[in-house]
Design a protein around this motif. Structure first.
Motif, PDB file in Angstrom:
ATOM      1  N   ASN A  49       0.751  -1.481  -0.138  1.00 55.35           N
ATOM      2  CA  ASN A  49      -0.070  -0.182   0.268  1.00 55.35           C
ATOM      3  C   ASN A  49       0.984   1.380  -0.326  1.00 55.35           C
ATOM      4  OD1 ASN A  49      -2.760  -1.316   0.075  1.00 55.35           O
ATOM      5  ND2 ASN A  49      -2.074  -1.719   2.445  1.00 55.35           N
ATOM      6  N   PHE A  50       2.379   1.155   0.006  1.00 55.82           N
ATOM      7  CA  PHE A  50       2.941   2.560  -0.432  1.00 55.82           C
ATOM      8  C   PHE A  50       3.172   2.675  -1.169  1.00 55.82           C
ATOM      9  CE2 PHE A  50       7.472   3.469   0.956  1.00 55.82           C
ATOM     10  CZ  PHE A  50       7.181   4.674   1.180  1.00 55.82           C
ATOM     11  N   ASP A  51       3.347   4.119  -1.622  1.00 55.38           N
ATOM     12  CA  ASP A  51       4.653   4.028  -3.125  1.00 55.38           C
ATOM     13  C   ASP A  51       5.877   4.331  -2.848  1.00 55.38           C
ATOM     14  OD1 ASP A  51       4.666   5.118  -5.553  1.00 55.38           O
ATOM     15  OD2 ASP A  51       3.947   6.532  -5.473  1.00 55.38           O
ATOM     16  N   SER A  52       6.548   2.883  -3.124  1.00 49.93           N
ATOM     17  CA  SER A  52       7.876   2.956  -3.098  1.00 49.93           C
ATOM     18  C   SER A  52       8.616   3.177  -4.600  1.00 49.93           C
ATOM     19  CB  SER A  52       7.894   0.981  -3.147  1.00 49.93           C
ATOM     20  OG  SER A  52       7.596   0.510  -3.910  1.00 49.93           O
ATOM     21  N   VAL A  53       7.759   3.359  -5.250  1.00 48.29           N
ATOM     22  CA  VAL A  53       8.372   3.437  -6.586  1.00 48.29           C
ATOM     23  C   VAL A  53       8.953   5.312  -6.217  1.00 48.29           C
ATOM     24  CG1 VAL A  53       8.273   4.146  -9.028  1.00 48.29           C
ATOM     25  CG2 VAL A  53       8.013   2.262  -7.802  1.00 48.29           C
ATOM     26  N   GLY A  54       7.507   5.832  -5.918  1.00 48.87           N
ATOM     27  CA  GLY A  54       7.420   7.786  -5.677  1.00 48.87           C
ATOM     28  C   GLY A  54       8.167   7.777  -4.791  1.00 48.87           C
ATOM     29  N   HIS A  55       8.738   7.150  -3.244  1.00 53.86           N
ATOM     30  CA  HIS A  55       9.449   7.424  -2.166  1.00 53.86           C
ATOM     31  C   HIS A  55      10.744   7.360  -2.682  1.00 53.86           C
ATOM     32  CE1 HIS A  55      10.440   7.508   2.027  1.00 53.86           C
ATOM     33  NE2 HIS A  55      11.764   7.231   1.491  1.00 53.86           N
ATOM     34  N   CYS A  56      11.043   6.471  -3.769  1.00 55.27           N
ATOM     35  CA  CYS A  56      12.516   6.152  -3.947  1.00 55.27           C
ATOM     36  C   CYS A  56      12.861   7.551  -5.233  1.00 55.27           C
ATOM     37  CB  CYS A  56      13.236   5.027  -4.559  1.00 55.27           C
ATOM     38  SG  CYS A  56      14.090   4.570  -4.977  1.00 55.27           S
ATOM     39  N   LEU A  57      12.284   7.512  -6.068  1.00 58.25           N
ATOM     40  CA  LEU A  57      12.527   8.597  -6.711  1.00 58.25           C
ATOM     41  C   LEU A  57      12.422   9.992  -5.609  1.00 58.25           C
ATOM     42  CD1 LEU A  57       9.745   8.007  -9.938  1.00 58.25           C
ATOM     43  CD2 LEU A  57      12.408   8.208  -9.655  1.00 58.25           C
ATOM     44  N   LYS A  58      11.611  10.547  -4.865  1.00 56.38           N
ATOM     45  CA  LYS A  58      12.381  12.144  -4.255  1.00 56.38           C
ATOM     46  C   LYS A  58      13.305  11.414  -3.767  1.00 56.38           C
ATOM     47  CE  LYS A  58       7.410  12.251  -2.580  1.00 56.38           C
ATOM     48  NZ  LYS A  58       6.418  13.190  -1.761  1.00 56.38           N
ATOM     49  N   LEU A  59      14.417   9.925  -3.119  1.00 53.59           N
ATOM     50  CA  LEU A  59      15.141   9.769  -1.990  1.00 53.59           C
ATOM     51  C   LEU A  59      16.301  10.924  -3.100  1.00 53.59           C
ATOM     52  CD1 LEU A  59      14.915   6.958   0.014  1.00 53.59           C
ATOM     53  CD2 LEU A  59      14.564   9.638   0.606  1.00 53.59           C
TER      54      LEU A  59
END
Length: 376
Positions: free
Chosen positions: A300-310
């Motif tokens: 349920n977590f946006d792992s792709v979006g989160h990684c892109l932010k980092l």
């Protein structure tokens, strides 16, 4: 799934505030735990559940196992599907353990002594679907899409595992019966202790661990034909008293946490603050991971979006993007849906990276280290 990289939290910049800068947009995937055993097969899961072990409490116990041929073939297909600005495929730096417990031999000697075996032998013992897995490892190395580095000899503490077996701690014995390790427990020997190969209580234990490291690095070279230049401790636990042994045996790069407490033994500790570009007292070069991609940890977590932010935070600070992940996200021997989900999100991430940063470069960890430190 959003690929929005706006509104980057300030803490994402913390790992990038100091250290060596580069104008090149380098992306490295550090993926831990390759080569090491965890849960052998679905029979082991069923057996342990019948014993009352809460396997579902840990995704590593529920999904993590040796990578089979299908795992590697589909992973390579995903990595090869996206090219960087120089035509290179994405590369997984496989942070790996070259050896595993030899379960049969340890049982035969009545749990009196630890016996190790190369992971290539473990693969052959796993049988159908694993017979040609090591050939695929070599193929990945030749194409620079799957590049091994040293994670410790085994991904278990020999001492703590043998202590648990000799003291007949039942959960550990049950797991051992089905050639598995590191199951979740609530008392006694915890999974945390057993899965940390260089965890110590007394400093004198480091003497044996130094021999373990030297032997393990030699095994790595025997298997792959080259020495590992980089090291990440299993469980990120190791005494700095072992750093000289690593340096003497060819480890140039230390994959370290930003801020970490190292156990010296005998209830003594030393604190370290690290950054990419730092050298330790032995001259070893430090690399600090500054992004995370764990696609199957929480669906349920946006792992792709989160990684892109980092990644964006790293690039804005002119730092390489050193992405941390684990094998458990990309294997399907225990549940094919786990692999499918992990690779699907990996594909989305790779496509988003090259779209957002057309001049990106995919490199392995050693290549990144050489580029970062070439002017230091």
């Amino acid at each position: 799934m959003s690929n929005n990289i706006r509104n980057i939290p300030f803490k994402a910049y913390l790992k990038n505030l100091i250290g060596k800068s580069t104008k090149r947009k380098l992306v490295v995937f550090y993926v831990d735990d390759w080569g090491s055993v965890r849960t052998k097969d679905c029979y082991a899961i069923d057996y342990l559940k019948k014993k009352g072990i809460e396997i579902d409490k840990s995704r590593f116990c529920k999904y993590d196992t040796l990578a089979n041929e299908k795992d590697l073939e589909t992973l390579y297909g995903t990595l090869s599907s996206t090219k960087d600005s120089k035509g290179n495929s994405a590369c997984f730096t496989a942070v790996m353990n070259p050896c595993n417990p030899d379960f049969e031999s340890i049982k035969t000697n009545g749990y009196t002594a630890f016996v190790s075996e190369p992971f290539t032998k473990t693969l052959q013992k796993y049988g159908k679907g694993y017979e040609h897995a090591f050939e695929l490892w070599k193929e990945g190395i030749s194409k620079n899409i799957f590049y091994p580095m040293f994670h410790g000899t085994e991904h278990v503490s020999r001492k703590k595992l043998m202590d648990a077996l000799q003291e007949q701690y039942l959960p550990t014995l049950w797991a051992f019966e089905c050639e598995s390790v590191g199951i979740p427990t609530t008392n006694g020997y915890s999974v945390k202790n057993i899965m940390q190969p260089y965890c110590i209580e007394k400093s004198e234990e480091n003497k044996e661990l130094a021999r373990n490291i030297e032997w393990g690095l030699n095994q790595f070279e025997l298997i792959f034909g080259f020495r590992s230049r980089q090291f990440k401790a299993g469980g990120d636990i190791i005494s700095p008293e072992l750093y000289p042994t690593l340096a003497e045996n060819g480890i140039e790069y230390m994959d370290e946490a930003l801020y970490i407490k190292r156990h010296l033994g005998d209830e003594r500790y030393k604190f370290f603050i690290n950054y990419t570009g730092k050298r330790n007292s032995l001259g070893q070069k430090i690399l600090v991971r500054n992004a995370v991609f764990e696609p199957t940890n929480d669906l349920n977590f946006d792992s792709v979006g989160h990684c892109l932010k980092l990644i964006d935070a790293a690039f804005k600070c002119k730092k390489p993007a050193l992405i941390s992940s684990h094998r458990v996200n990309f294997v399907g021997g225990l549940d094919e849906n786990n692999r499918k989900e992990g690779l699907s999100r990996l594909s989305l991430l790779l496509k988003a990276i090259v779209k957002q940063w057309p001049d990106v470069e995919f490199v392995n960890a050693d290549q990144a280290g050489d580029i970062i430190y070439e002017t230091i």
